[in-house]
Design an enzyme around this catalytic site. Structure first.
Site, mmCIF file in Angstrom:
data_model
loop_
_atom_site.group_PDB
_atom_site.id
_atom_site.type_symbol
_atom_site.label_atom_id
_atom_site.label_comp_id
_atom_site.label_asym_id
_atom_site.label_seq_id
_atom_site.Cartn_x
_atom_site.Cartn_y
_atom_site.Cartn_z
ATOM 1 N N CYS A 1 6.574 -9.212 -0.472
ATOM 2 C CA CYS A 1 6.680 -10.177 0.620
ATOM 3 C C CYS A 1 6.567 -9.509 1.982
ATOM 4 O O CYS A 1 6.970 -8.359 2.156
ATOM 5 C CB CYS A 1 8.025 -10.890 0.550
ATOM 6 S SG CYS A 1 8.295 -11.752 -0.983
ATOM 7 N N ARG B 1 -0.072 -5.349 1.036
ATOM 8 C CA ARG B 1 1.139 -5.092 0.276
ATOM 9 C C ARG B 1 1.198 -5.924 -1.011
ATOM 10 O O ARG B 1 2.040 -5.655 -1.879
ATOM 11 C CB ARG B 1 2.358 -5.419 1.134
ATOM 12 C CG ARG B 1 2.519 -4.489 2.321
ATOM 13 C CD ARG B 1 3.353 -5.136 3.396
ATOM 14 N NE ARG B 1 4.660 -5.528 2.913
ATOM 15 C CZ ARG B 1 5.757 -4.796 3.047
ATOM 16 N NH1 ARG B 1 5.705 -3.638 3.623
ATOM 17 N NH2 ARG B 1 6.910 -5.226 2.589
ATOM 18 N N TRP C 1 5.468 -12.738 -2.500
ATOM 19 C CA TRP C 1 5.197 -12.160 -3.822
ATOM 20 C C TRP C 1 6.280 -12.720 -4.726
ATOM 21 O O TRP C 1 7.460 -12.404 -4.560
ATOM 22 C CB TRP C 1 5.262 -10.637 -3.733
ATOM 23 C CG TRP C 1 4.871 -9.924 -4.987
ATOM 24 C CD1 TRP C 1 3.603 -9.709 -5.451
ATOM 25 C CD2 TRP C 1 5.742 -9.297 -5.937
ATOM 26 N NE1 TRP C 1 3.641 -8.992 -6.615
ATOM 27 C CE2 TRP C 1 4.940 -8.731 -6.937
ATOM 28 C CE3 TRP C 1 7.131 -9.159 -6.030
ATOM 29 C CZ2 TRP C 1 5.466 -8.040 -8.025
ATOM 30 C CZ3 TRP C 1 7.664 -8.473 -7.113
ATOM 31 C CH2 TRP C 1 6.826 -7.922 -8.094
ATOM 32 N N ASN D 1 12.642 -11.961 2.983
ATOM 33 C CA ASN D 1 12.228 -10.927 2.015
ATOM 34 C C ASN D 1 13.478 -10.462 1.294
ATOM 35 O O ASN D 1 14.538 -10.352 1.907
ATOM 36 C CB ASN D 1 11.646 -9.706 2.724
ATOM 37 C CG ASN D 1 10.245 -9.940 3.208
ATOM 38 O OD1 ASN D 1 9.685 -11.013 3.026
ATOM 39 N ND2 ASN D 1 9.679 -8.924 3.847
ATOM 40 N N GLY D 2 13.340 -10.086 0.031
ATOM 41 C CA GLY D 2 14.492 -9.575 -0.705
ATOM 42 C C GLY D 2 14.969 -10.596 -1.719
ATOM 43 O O GLY D 2 14.220 -11.503 -2.106
ATOM 44 N N GLU E 1 -0.528 9.378 -14.690
ATOM 45 C CA GLU E 1 -1.066 8.790 -13.462
ATOM 46 C C GLU E 1 -2.452 8.172 -13.718
ATOM 47 O O GLU E 1 -2.768 7.090 -13.225
ATOM 48 C CB GLU E 1 -1.117 9.855 -12.352
ATOM 49 C CG GLU E 1 -1.703 9.418 -11.031
ATOM 50 C CD GLU E 1 -1.011 8.225 -10.373
ATOM 51 O OE1 GLU E 1 0.067 7.812 -10.833
ATOM 52 O OE2 GLU E 1 -1.585 7.685 -9.420
ATOM 53 N N LYS F 1 -3.297 4.255 -13.188
ATOM 54 C CA LYS F 1 -4.397 3.766 -12.338
ATOM 55 C C LYS F 1 -5.235 2.756 -13.122
ATOM 56 O O LYS F 1 -5.570 1.701 -12.617
ATOM 57 C CB LYS F 1 -5.324 4.909 -11.889
ATOM 58 C CG LYS F 1 -4.836 5.863 -10.833
ATOM 59 C CD LYS F 1 -4.611 5.291 -9.477
ATOM 60 C CE LYS F 1 -3.300 4.643 -9.338
ATOM 61 N NZ LYS F 1 -2.105 5.110 -8.962
ATOM 62 N N GLU G 1 -3.402 -0.545 -13.743
ATOM 63 C CA GLU G 1 -3.185 -1.317 -12.519
ATOM 64 C C GLU G 1 -4.409 -2.128 -12.117
ATOM 65 O O GLU G 1 -4.280 -3.272 -11.717
ATOM 66 C CB GLU G 1 -2.826 -0.378 -11.348
ATOM 67 C CG GLU G 1 -1.420 0.166 -11.411
ATOM 68 C CD GLU G 1 -1.126 1.125 -10.257
ATOM 69 O OE1 GLU G 1 -0.049 1.010 -9.659
ATOM 70 O OE2 GLU G 1 -1.965 2.001 -9.945
ATOM 71 N N HIS H 1 2.717 12.843 -33.419
ATOM 72 C CA HIS H 1 4.028 12.308 -33.806
ATOM 73 C C HIS H 1 4.075 10.789 -33.688
ATOM 74 O O HIS H 1 5.118 10.226 -33.383
ATOM 75 C CB HIS H 1 5.129 12.952 -32.952
ATOM 76 C CG HIS H 1 5.208 14.432 -33.139
ATOM 77 N ND1 HIS H 1 5.593 15.001 -34.325
ATOM 78 C CD2 HIS H 1 4.898 15.459 -32.313
ATOM 79 C CE1 HIS H 1 5.543 16.321 -34.214
ATOM 80 N NE2 HIS H 1 5.103 16.632 -32.999
ATOM 81 N N LYS I 1 2.210 -3.520 -3.029
ATOM 82 C CA LYS I 1 2.101 -2.148 -2.516
ATOM 83 C C LYS I 1 3.477 -1.561 -2.248
ATOM 84 O O LYS I 1 3.729 -0.395 -2.498
ATOM 85 C CB LYS I 1 1.285 -2.193 -1.210
ATOM 86 C CG LYS I 1 1.048 -0.837 -0.565
ATOM 87 C CD LYS I 1 -0.013 -0.077 -1.313
ATOM 88 C CE LYS I 1 -0.151 1.347 -0.855
ATOM 89 N NZ LYS I 1 -0.677 2.212 -1.910
HETATM 90 C C1 G6P Z 1 4.600 -0.008 -6.262
HETATM 91 C C2 G6P Z 1 3.173 0.402 -5.981
HETATM 92 C C3 G6P Z 1 2.897 1.765 -6.602
HETATM 93 C C4 G6P Z 1 3.906 2.773 -6.094
HETATM 94 C C5 G6P Z 1 5.345 2.323 -6.355
HETATM 95 C C6 G6P Z 1 6.346 3.216 -5.633
HETATM 96 O O1 G6P Z 1 4.761 -0.271 -7.609
HETATM 97 O O2 G6P Z 1 2.267 -0.559 -6.490
HETATM 98 O O3 G6P Z 1 1.601 2.191 -6.241
HETATM 99 O O4 G6P Z 1 3.688 4.003 -6.710
HETATM 100 O O5 G6P Z 1 5.533 1.005 -5.845
HETATM 101 O O6 G6P Z 1 6.155 3.085 -4.262
HETATM 102 P P1 G6P Z 1 6.561 4.152 -3.180
HETATM 103 O O7 G6P Z 1 6.172 3.525 -1.872
HETATM 104 O O8 G6P Z 1 8.064 4.302 -3.285
HETATM 105 O O9 G6P Z 1 5.861 5.403 -3.466
#
Ligand code: G6P
Length: 604
Positions: free
Chosen positions: A2, A27, A75, A99-100, A480, A484, A487, A503, A599
């Protein structure tokens, strides 16, 4: 996640709110809305989906002269992304954005409903506006009613409220979610949940502290702190150039950000490398006095860079290191001892779970350090010490350059600590510094490499899953790479330690299981190769990424021959990023704003 904007002034309120929301778009959100109060008349518009829908709905709407307005990108947390659930939420004659999460909203809502108040949405937010109006009925004074409402809310929030009972005022409160207010010489007031909407509009900004509440009107900015004391705003200046990155000819911000990695890593290294010394001017060496363990805590991609860091801290600095997922750490009643340095990693500096662990560590009396990309963010302001990653604004939801700069910082920091602890001799240190200088070259994307990955990506659009596998630091890189892909392609992918496949996961092996194998020359090559051969023998489709040709692979993506495994790490990092990007593009997905993701995750 948000986003909030607010405006009080005589300029084009609608445009200011909409362009503020645009700045927050990256975001992640699924609906948006604005409410504007001019004189005693409210206009409110909401739309699901992208901001263009809201722009379309507000096409005919204009303001003339002074107005107050609030806006929001939502969001969804409580209730689906529908127009009714979108903010601002209306009471009888007031609107609120938030927000929150209001944790006690069910109790508040039940009481309000018992009094006959009708709720239109499924959100937690709507209780704020009704509770305010209930309090206003008793108190007959909007600020008294607002202040009382705030004391009745539990949870984390940043909120703005406008009401006809005090038409030239915006009420605000911040507790646990970020918010700032900006002012300019013309007496305009601007609110936002992060810097970017205010850049170019307000020269001076005040970041609210937890517990701050108050109001603004034409002449005043009144702030009370959590102890109900009137406090002066603490203004800091804001950059004046619009940071809102443009795509500069790239198809997506993520693509641009992958290409930017060489430059931003060079920035991150700048001024920090001497011949035989790593320099962090921002750190006081005493931060490491009496430290016997480093504990790293983060979420998402930042958690993966923390895992990479743990290998380097133990290998180079010979210091015990542990890594925690922030949302787990918060509630597992962890033991914290004062000889531990607590390090949080966050691109945004606002992730709710990570921020909370930082507060826990501080309360337990631990020394704290944040590795962060956003100056002035909540974590930066809270931690004892801070290293900024200098990745620049990252717009793609799938983090790329932020991760690259985090790992760069940790490579440097592990050597910095190694020197403090005499864990590495001068030659060893010199050699490492020499390698560090080569990272910017190792992440350059060549046309040849990009074309090869683009071509190859068409073979990976189906199947029943991907396993990214690697050993040592290549295991977090595998995690990672898989993250990616998940996502932005919505395909199922996992990261796994190469040696662990036998395993369990190897039971899945067949031609429709895609293995992306990270095979560095300089780290456990033979061991990793054997693990890949085990999968190849069971007919899994193998895509190997390595400087050494691998004949058991169905597909092969070569990287340059490097001097060290960490440079191979950076080369492979670019490959897995591009592979996800190209698969996602072929699948027709919105690479920069993938479904359901945000984001900056400011709720737990
Ligand atoms: C969200 C984003 C990720 C990010 C994570 C942690 O899930 O989509 O890309 O890695 O938050 O965010 P930060 O700002 O704490 O690195």
């Amino acid at each position: 996640m948000c986003g909030i904007v607010g405006y009080l002034g005589k300029n084009n309120t609608k445009e200011i709110l909409l362009s503020g929301l645009k700045e927050l778009e990256y975001r992640g959100y699924d609906s948006a809305g604005i409410a504007v109060l001019q004189g005693d008349s409210f206009e409110s518009y909401k739309a699901i989906g992208k901001l263009v829908n809201l722009e379309e709905k507000t096409k005919e709407f204009t303001t003339d002269g002074f107005a107050v307005g609030i806006g929001h990108t939502r969001w969804a947390t409580h209730g689906k992304p529908t127009e009714l659930n979108a903010h601002p939420h209306l009471g009888e004659s007031s609107y609120v954005v938030h927000n929150g999460i209001i944790e006690n909203y069910v109790q508040l809502k039940t009481k309000l409903q018992a009094k006959g108040i009708n709720f239109l949405s499924q959100t937690d937010t709507e209780v704020i506006v009704h509770q305010f109006e209930e309090n206003l009925y008793d108190a007959k004074d909007a600020f008294k009613a607002f202040s009382k409402t705030i004391t009745e809310l539990e949870g984390a929030y940043a909120t703005l409220l406008v009401t006809k009972s005090m038409p030239e005022t915006i009420y605000f409160a911040k507790h646990g979610s970020p918010m700032l207010v900006g002012v300019n010489d013309a007496g305009e007031k601007f609110f936002a949940s992060s810097d970017s909407p205010l850049i170019g509009l307000a020269k001076e900004v005040n970041y609210f502290e937890d517990g701050d509440y108050g109001y603004v009107n034409k002449d005043e900015l009144v702030i009370y702190n959590k102890n109900n004391e009137l406090v002066e705003p603490k203004f800091t200046s804001l950059a004046t150039d619009k940071l809102s990155a443009q795509k500069d000819g790239y198809r997506f911000f993520m693509e641009k950000e992958i290409y930017e990695q060489s430059d931003v890593i060079a920035d991150t290294l700048m001024g920090r490398l001497c011949d035989d010394e790593i320099i962090f001017d921002e750190l006081d060496k005493s931060l490491f006095d009496g430290i016997n363990e480093i504990k790293l805590c983060a979420c998402g991609t930042s958690y993966h860079s923390a895992l990479c860091a743990s290998y380097m801290f133990e290998r180079y600095a010979k210091v015990r290191c542990s890594v925690e997922i922030a949302s787990e750490f918060r509630y597992r009643e962890p033991l914290m001892s004062k000889d531990t340095l607590f390090v949080v990693i966050s691109q945004s500096g606002e992730t709710a779970d990570t921020l909370e662990t930082l507060k826990m560590a501080k309360n337990a009396g631990l020394k704290t350090l944040v590795v962060c990309n956003v100056d002035n963010s909540s974590m930066v302001r809270l931690a004892d010490a801070c290293i900024l990653t200098r990745a620049g604004i990252e717009k793609g939801v799938a983090s790329t350059k932020a991760f690259a700069t985090q790992v760069t910082v940790f490579w440097m920091l592990s050597l910095y600590v190694a020197k403090l602890r005499d864990a590495l001799n001068t030659d060893g240190l010199k050699h490492q510094i020499h390698l560090l200088r080569e990272i910017p070259t190792s992440v350059i994307v060549t046309d040849e490499m990009h074309e090869r990955i683009k071509r190859l990506s068409k073979r990976y659009l189906h199947g029943h899953g991907f396993f990214f596998i690697g050993r040592d630091v290549f295991f977090p890189l595998a995690l990672e790479g898989a993250l990616k892909l998940k996502e932005i392609s919505y395909l199922h992918a996992e990261g796994y330690p190469s040696g662990e496949m036998k395993h369990g996961p190897i039971a899945l092996a067949d031609p429709e299981l895609f293995t992306i194998a990270l095979l560095p020359q300089h780290l456990l090559y033979e061991k990793s190769k054997s693990n890949v051969e085990e999968l190849s023998a069971r007919d899994s489709t193998i895509c190997a990424i390595s400087p050494i040709n691998f004949d058991k692979a169905d597909d092969f993506i070569p990287i340059n021959v490097c001097k060290d495994y960490m440079l191979e790490f950076f080369e492979m990092m670019v490959v897995v990023q591009l592979l996800s990007l190209e698969i996602s593009i072929r699948l027709g997905n919105d690479v920069d704003m993938p479904r359901n993701l945000a984001k900056s995750v400011t709720v737990e």
